[in-house]
Write a protein that holds these residues in place. Structure first.
Motif, PDB file in Angstrom:
ATOM      1  N   LYS A  44      55.959  55.657  -1.357  1.00  0.00           N
ATOM      2  CA  LYS A  44      54.915  54.684  -1.012  1.00  0.00           C
ATOM      3  C   LYS A  44      53.976  54.436  -2.183  1.00  0.00           C
ATOM      4  CE  LYS A  44      52.067  58.101   1.334  1.00  0.00           C
ATOM      5  NZ  LYS A  44      51.428  58.479   2.575  1.00  0.00           N
ATOM      6  N   GLU A  45      53.844  55.400  -3.083  1.00  0.00           N
ATOM      7  CA  GLU A  45      53.020  55.192  -4.271  1.00  0.00           C
ATOM      8  C   GLU A  45      53.606  54.092  -5.149  1.00  0.00           C
ATOM      9  OE1 GLU A  45      54.207  58.127  -3.270  1.00  0.00           O
ATOM     10  OE2 GLU A  45      52.413  59.227  -2.676  1.00  0.00           O
ATOM     11  N   MET A  46      54.949  54.058  -5.254  1.00  0.00           N
ATOM     12  CA  MET A  46      55.617  53.021  -6.037  1.00  0.00           C
ATOM     13  C   MET A  46      55.391  51.656  -5.393  1.00  0.00           C
ATOM     14  SD  MET A  46      59.601  52.699  -7.207  1.00  0.00           S
ATOM     15  CE  MET A  46      59.506  54.182  -8.193  1.00  0.00           C
ATOM     16  N   LEU A  47      55.443  51.610  -4.077  1.00  0.00           N
ATOM     17  CA  LEU A  47      55.171  50.370  -3.354  1.00  0.00           C
ATOM     18  C   LEU A  47      53.740  49.908  -3.623  1.00  0.00           C
ATOM     19  CD1 LEU A  47      55.752  48.126  -1.311  1.00  0.00           C
ATOM     20  CD2 LEU A  47      55.159  49.752   0.498  1.00  0.00           C
ATOM     21  N   ALA A  48      52.792  50.831  -3.615  1.00  0.00           N
ATOM     22  CA  ALA A  48      51.387  50.479  -3.840  1.00  0.00           C
ATOM     23  C   ALA A  48      51.185  49.882  -5.230  1.00  0.00           C
ATOM     24  CB  ALA A  48      50.495  51.703  -3.649  1.00  0.00           C
ATOM     25  N   VAL A  49      51.774  50.501  -6.240  1.00  0.00           N
ATOM     26  CA  VAL A  49      51.629  49.996  -7.607  1.00  0.00           C
ATOM     27  C   VAL A  49      52.308  48.635  -7.742  1.00  0.00           C
ATOM     28  CG1 VAL A  49      52.243  50.376 -10.035  1.00  0.00           C
ATOM     29  CG2 VAL A  49      51.383  52.274  -8.645  1.00  0.00           C
ATOM     30  N   THR A  50      53.512  48.507  -7.221  1.00  0.00           N
ATOM     31  CA  THR A  50      54.264  47.254  -7.319  1.00  0.00           C
ATOM     32  C   THR A  50      53.527  46.129  -6.607  1.00  0.00           C
ATOM     33  OG1 THR A  50      56.319  48.513  -7.439  1.00  0.00           O
ATOM     34  CG2 THR A  50      56.506  46.170  -6.917  1.00  0.00           C
ATOM     35  N   MET A  51      52.961  46.413  -5.448  1.00  0.00           N
ATOM     36  CA  MET A  51      52.216  45.393  -4.706  1.00  0.00           C
ATOM     37  C   MET A  51      50.922  45.023  -5.441  1.00  0.00           C
ATOM     38  SD  MET A  51      52.474  43.526  -2.078  1.00  0.00           S
ATOM     39  CE  MET A  51      51.467  42.502  -1.044  1.00  0.00           C
ATOM     40  N   ALA A  52      50.219  46.009  -5.976  1.00  0.00           N
ATOM     41  CA  ALA A  52      48.993  45.726  -6.734  1.00  0.00           C
ATOM     42  C   ALA A  52      49.312  44.863  -7.953  1.00  0.00           C
ATOM     43  CB  ALA A  52      48.312  47.025  -7.150  1.00  0.00           C
ATOM     44  N   GLN A  53      50.412  45.154  -8.640  1.00  0.00           N
ATOM     45  CA  GLN A  53      50.811  44.352  -9.787  1.00  0.00           C
ATOM     46  C   GLN A  53      51.141  42.920  -9.352  1.00  0.00           C
ATOM     47  OE1 GLN A  53      53.958  46.951 -11.128  1.00  0.00           O
ATOM     48  NE2 GLN A  53      52.724  47.697 -12.846  1.00  0.00           N
ATOM     49  N   ALA A  54      51.829  42.774  -8.229  1.00  0.00           N
ATOM     50  CA  ALA A  54      52.181  41.441  -7.738  1.00  0.00           C
ATOM     51  C   ALA A  54      50.925  40.630  -7.418  1.00  0.00           C
ATOM     52  CB  ALA A  54      53.083  41.553  -6.507  1.00  0.00           C
ATOM     53  N   VAL A  55      49.941  41.261  -6.803  1.00  0.00           N
ATOM     54  CA  VAL A  55      48.684  40.572  -6.512  1.00  0.00           C
ATOM     55  C   VAL A  55      47.960  40.249  -7.821  1.00  0.00           C
ATOM     56  CG1 VAL A  55      46.396  40.784  -5.454  1.00  0.00           C
ATOM     57  CG2 VAL A  55      48.418  41.568  -4.201  1.00  0.00           C
ATOM     58  N   ALA A  56      47.855  41.233  -8.707  1.00  0.00           N
ATOM     59  CA  ALA A  56      47.119  41.050  -9.966  1.00  0.00           C
ATOM     60  C   ALA A  56      47.704  39.912 -10.797  1.00  0.00           C
ATOM     61  CB  ALA A  56      47.111  42.353 -10.759  1.00  0.00           C
ATOM     62  N   ARG A  57      49.021  39.787 -10.828  1.00  0.00           N
ATOM     63  CA  ARG A  57      49.630  38.706 -11.608  1.00  0.00           C
ATOM     64  C   ARG A  57      49.214  37.333 -11.088  1.00  0.00           C
ATOM     65  NH1 ARG A  57      54.074  42.237 -11.364  1.00  0.00           N
ATOM     66  NH2 ARG A  57      55.057  40.979  -9.740  1.00  0.00           N
ATOM     67  N   ARG A  58      48.787  37.275  -9.848  1.00  0.00           N
ATOM     68  CA  ARG A  58      48.382  36.010  -9.240  1.00  0.00           C
ATOM     69  C   ARG A  58      46.881  35.743  -9.322  1.00  0.00           C
ATOM     70  NH1 ARG A  58      52.989  37.792  -7.421  1.00  0.00           N
ATOM     71  NH2 ARG A  58      54.561  36.311  -6.689  1.00  0.00           N
ATOM     72  N   ILE A  59      46.086  36.783  -9.507  1.00  0.00           N
ATOM     73  CA  ILE A  59      44.637  36.570  -9.452  1.00  0.00           C
ATOM     74  C   ILE A  59      43.898  36.840 -10.758  1.00  0.00           C
ATOM     75  CG2 ILE A  59      44.565  36.993  -6.968  1.00  0.00           C
ATOM     76  CD1 ILE A  59      43.226  39.727  -7.627  1.00  0.00           C
ATOM     77  N   VAL A  60      44.467  37.611 -11.668  1.00  0.00           N
ATOM     78  CA  VAL A  60      43.781  37.913 -12.936  1.00  0.00           C
ATOM     79  C   VAL A  60      43.973  36.727 -13.883  1.00  0.00           C
ATOM     80  CG1 VAL A  60      43.680  39.427 -14.957  1.00  0.00           C
ATOM     81  CG2 VAL A  60      44.045  40.403 -12.673  1.00  0.00           C
ATOM     82  N   VAL A  61      42.857  36.126 -14.310  1.00  0.00           N
ATOM     83  CA  VAL A  61      42.942  34.953 -15.178  1.00  0.00           C
ATOM     84  C   VAL A  61      42.344  35.184 -16.558  1.00  0.00           C
ATOM     85  CG1 VAL A  61      43.106  33.288 -13.303  1.00  0.00           C
ATOM     86  CG2 VAL A  61      40.854  33.971 -14.148  1.00  0.00           C
ATOM     87  N   ASP A  62      41.587  36.249 -16.732  1.00  0.00           N
ATOM     88  CA  ASP A  62      41.007  36.551 -18.031  1.00  0.00           C
ATOM     89  C   ASP A  62      40.610  38.016 -18.041  1.00  0.00           C
ATOM     90  OD1 ASP A  62      40.145  36.158 -20.629  1.00  0.00           O
ATOM     91  OD2 ASP A  62      38.412  34.929 -20.089  1.00  0.00           O
TER      92      ASP A  62
END
Length: 140
Positions: A44-62
């Motif tokens: 589940k830790e791998m799922l948490a990191v992968t999901m956080a990365q997926a969200v971050a790729r969509r919301i981090v702009v700078d």
């Protein structure tokens, strides 16, 4: 909560500009191809990191405070975001300061078990069955 992008101080010297985590963002993150590489036996830790990365790729702009080995600032890229969130203190700060407020709101409105793909097939049924009883007539 706001609909505007905002600066978030993750760690000393590290700041991100992020858009809010909307329903559309979460739906897109849940459909991210990186999650397809995981299966039910993935930690589940791998799922948490992968999901956080997926969200971050969509919301981090700078960002500020992200650079190469010589200290030169690096531009925001999907690969850079993934690498940044693979650093444990950064991941923890992102979870706490960026995702945390939205996850608390989601938990308050939704008491269903979380599921990686957003459907309830993996959820545990906790409701007790109603006892069999003969229907009674309503008064009046």
């Amino acid at each position: 909560m706001t609909t505007d992008a905002r600066w978030v101080d993750l760690l000393p010297g590290l700041r991100l500009v992020v858009w809010p985590v909307t329903t559309t963002i979460m739906a897109a993150a849940r459909a991210d191809a990186a999650l397809d590489d995981l299966d039910d036996s993935s930690p589940k830790e791998m799922l948490a990191v992968t999901m956080a990365q997926a969200v971050a790729r969509r919301i981090v702009v700078d960002w500020t405070g992200v650079g190469d080995g010589d200290g030169n600032p690096l531009p925001v890229t999907p690969e850079g975001i993934d690498a940044l969130l693979n650093i444990w203190p950064v991941f923890e700060a992102f979870q706490d300061k960026v995702l945390g407020p939205y996850l608390v709101l989601d938990a308050e409105k939704n008491v269903s078990a979380p599921s990686r793909n957003g459907i309830s097939t993996g959820a545990t049924d906790i409701a007790q069955p109603a006892p069999d009883a003969a229907p009674t007539a309503l008064p009046g």
